[in-house]
Design an enzyme around this catalytic site. Structure first.
Site, PDB file in Angstrom:
ATOM      1  N   ILE A  74      26.381 -43.408  47.777  1.00 31.28           N
ATOM      2  CA  ILE A  74      26.192 -43.143  49.420  1.00 31.28           C
ATOM      3  C   ILE A  74      25.538 -44.568  49.437  1.00 31.28           C
ATOM      4  O   ILE A  74      24.685 -44.602  48.824  1.00 31.28           O
ATOM      5  CB  ILE A  74      24.783 -42.406  49.140  1.00 31.28           C
ATOM      6  CG1 ILE A  74      25.571 -40.770  48.706  1.00 31.28           C
ATOM      7  CG2 ILE A  74      24.354 -41.680  50.563  1.00 31.28           C
ATOM      8  CD1 ILE A  74      24.134 -39.445  48.366  1.00 31.28           C
ATOM      9  N   HIS A  75      26.070 -44.884  50.338  1.00 37.20           N
ATOM     10  CA  HIS A  75      25.617 -46.524  50.790  1.00 37.20           C
ATOM     11  C   HIS A  75      25.067 -46.509  52.114  1.00 37.20           C
ATOM     12  O   HIS A  75      24.989 -47.235  52.787  1.00 37.20           O
ATOM     13  CB  HIS A  75      25.650 -47.511  49.857  1.00 37.20           C
ATOM     14  CG  HIS A  75      26.916 -48.115  50.273  1.00 37.20           C
ATOM     15  ND1 HIS A  75      27.865 -47.387  49.922  1.00 37.20           N
ATOM     16  CD2 HIS A  75      27.779 -48.896  51.835  1.00 37.20           C
ATOM     17  CE1 HIS A  75      29.084 -48.041  50.800  1.00 37.20           C
ATOM     18  NE2 HIS A  75      28.309 -48.800  51.847  1.00 37.20           N
ATOM     19  N   ARG A  76      26.009 -46.228  52.881  1.00 34.15           N
ATOM     20  CA  ARG A  76      26.457 -45.931  54.543  1.00 34.15           C
ATOM     21  C   ARG A  76      25.205 -45.882  54.751  1.00 34.15           C
ATOM     22  O   ARG A  76      24.517 -45.082  54.569  1.00 34.15           O
ATOM     23  CB  ARG A  76      27.293 -45.113  54.924  1.00 34.15           C
ATOM     24  CG  ARG A  76      28.113 -44.538  55.779  1.00 34.15           C
ATOM     25  CD  ARG A  76      29.003 -46.018  55.937  1.00 34.15           C
ATOM     26  NE  ARG A  76      30.095 -46.542  54.396  1.00 34.15           N
ATOM     27  CZ  ARG A  76      30.613 -48.011  54.417  1.00 34.15           C
ATOM     28  NH1 ARG A  76      30.819 -48.193  55.251  1.00 34.15           N
ATOM     29  NH2 ARG A  76      31.477 -47.635  53.679  1.00 34.15           N
TER      30      ARG A  76
END
Ligand code: UD1
Ligand code: UDP
Length: 387
Positions: free
Chosen positions: A221-223
């Site tokens: 998860i990085h967005r």
């Protein structure tokens, strides 16, 4: 054939990995024809977000590192433009090669096109049709500053045509008479090349992580839409934790520093709970070879990453996409990726359906033949030959 000087611009983790496909093809097939110079904007700078890839993927060190680091979009992009412009004026390359859709891509496109250096865009034409994503603006502006555009999928190629790019344009190609190509994806080249090496070089990695093949789920998860929105981030992580405990399965999460910053500053209690949960392994970002092993041996992938979505396909793993839309729509149409946003019910539904019934999924060859980098370099050389 004329000898050309090509400037490669990278900055973010996936671009460093992508550049290795081009560097490798230059070394193997075009070393007599192309001199490559690498600019690293410094957008990513932690060892595990940058240096590890140079070491492991045998890319030569950047000729220029602009050391821009993290900042707001305007400040970060403007520092990159200034730095890139200086290098371009000094080096006077024949062309500038850009990857993807980050601020480093945009800065390269603006700096080069305004100085009239031909821009070549790899991963052209991808669209989410969501202009609130910084990447969507970067893509559109980079494509419209380019002279050669390499679209990795049919959909991307069609998107370019819908924006007025014409496949029938003939040479000489310029920013006003650009050429669009349908190619494969250079990340497929990389996966084919590095998958075997990963097994050879990282023999004890999974064991060291206490991971059993096919019995864990890989999560990234990085967005910004997820990390910077506390409600979304919490909903995703609480849902994942509940599912992992309920189904007694391990979730491995190599988390981007951005996500860790958000968790530590805005969701400290949840972060502590996750760290104490025996079903969740939050780990620092891993190297590309390690990532390949995690992807290749997992049961399922859950991600908001563009690159990881595609890699789920390369390794024939079902993928839950923690976003509302995707640029890699062929995966969703194929039924092997499911868009769930940050919605607890949708995450649960798709998770359960992939956990217990994914044996009939098929993974067609959407992304070329593994020789995309060679194709691209050949077309670049032809452009200069025709001039
Ligand atoms: C960028 C790209 C995104 C891409 C991602 C790949 C833009 C607008 N976004 O997002 O499209 O998917 O890279 O990973 O270009 N940080 C560190 N160390 C680092 C790098 C970042 O701690 O080495 C932290 C900083 O707190 C920084 C934050 O991560 O503020 C965000 O970094 P940034 O490069 O601005 O954007 P990404 O989220 O990485
Ligand atoms: N990746 C990696 N280590 C990690 C996470 C990702 O090597 O800990 C690789 C991944 O295999 C893929 C690329 O980084 O090739 C994707 O980068 P990211 O998810 O940061 O960005 P995106 O593709 O969404 O732009």
């Amino acid at each position: 054939m004329p000898h050309i000087k090509l400037i490669n611009i990278v900055g973010a983790r996936p671009q460093i990995i992508k550049a290795s496909a081009i560097s490798r093809a230059i070394r193997k097939h075009f070393s007599k024809d192309i001199t490559e110079i690498l600019i690293h904007t410094g957008q990513h700078y932690d060892k595990e977000m940058s240096e590890v890839f140079f070491d492991e993927l045998e890319i030569h060190k950047p000729h220029y590192n602009l050391g821009v680091g993290s900042a707001g979009h305007g400040r970060q992009t403007s520092m990159m433009i200034t730095g890139i412009e200086e290098v371009l004026l000094k080096e006077k390359p024949d062309c500038v090669l850009l990857y993807g859709d980050t601020n480093s891509t945009l800065a390269g496109a603006l700096a080069a096109s305004k100085l009239h250096f031909p821009v070549i865009h790899i991963e052209a034409g991808l669209r989410s049709f969501n202009k609130t994503m910084p990447e969507e603006l970067n893509r559109i502006m980079s494509d419209h500053s380019s002279t050669l555009l390499f679209a990795p999928t049919n959909t991307a190629f069609k998107n370019l045509m819908a924006e007025g790019f014409r496949p029938e344009n003939s040479p000489p190609y310029t920013i006003d008479n650009p050429k669009i190509y349908l190619t494969g994806d250079i990340m497929y080249d990389n996966t084919l090349f590095f998958a075997g090496l990963a097994e050879e070089k990282k023999t004890t990695f999974l064991e060291h992580m206490s991971l059993v093949r096919n019995s864990y789920i890989l999560v990234t998860i990085h967005r910004d839409t997820n990390t910077d929105d506390t409600v979304r981030l919490k909903e995703i992580l609480v849902t994942l934790k509940t599912l992992a405990e309920e189904k007694d399965i391990i979730l491995v999460m190599p988390l981007h520093p951005r996500t860790i910053v958000s968790l530590k500053t805005r969701l400290k209690d949840l972060y502590d709970e996750l760290n104490h949960c025996k079903h969740i392994k939050i780990i620092p970002p891993v190297s590309f070879l390690e990532m390949i092993l995690l992807e290749k041996n997992c049961k399922m992938i859950m991600t908001d990453s563009g690159g990881v979505q595609k890699e789920s396909h390369f390794f024939k793993k079902p993928c839950i996409v923690l976003r509302n839309e995707t640029e890699w729509i062929e995966l969703v149409n194929n039924g092997t990726a499911k868009l769930v946003g940050a919605d607890a019910d949708r995450i649960r539904h798709e998770f359960l359906s992939f956990m217990y019934s994914h044996s009939d999924l098929e993974y067609p060859a959407f992304y070329g033949d593994g020789k995309t980098a060679e194709f691209i370099l050949n077309e670049i050389l032809l452009m200069f030959e025709k001039e």
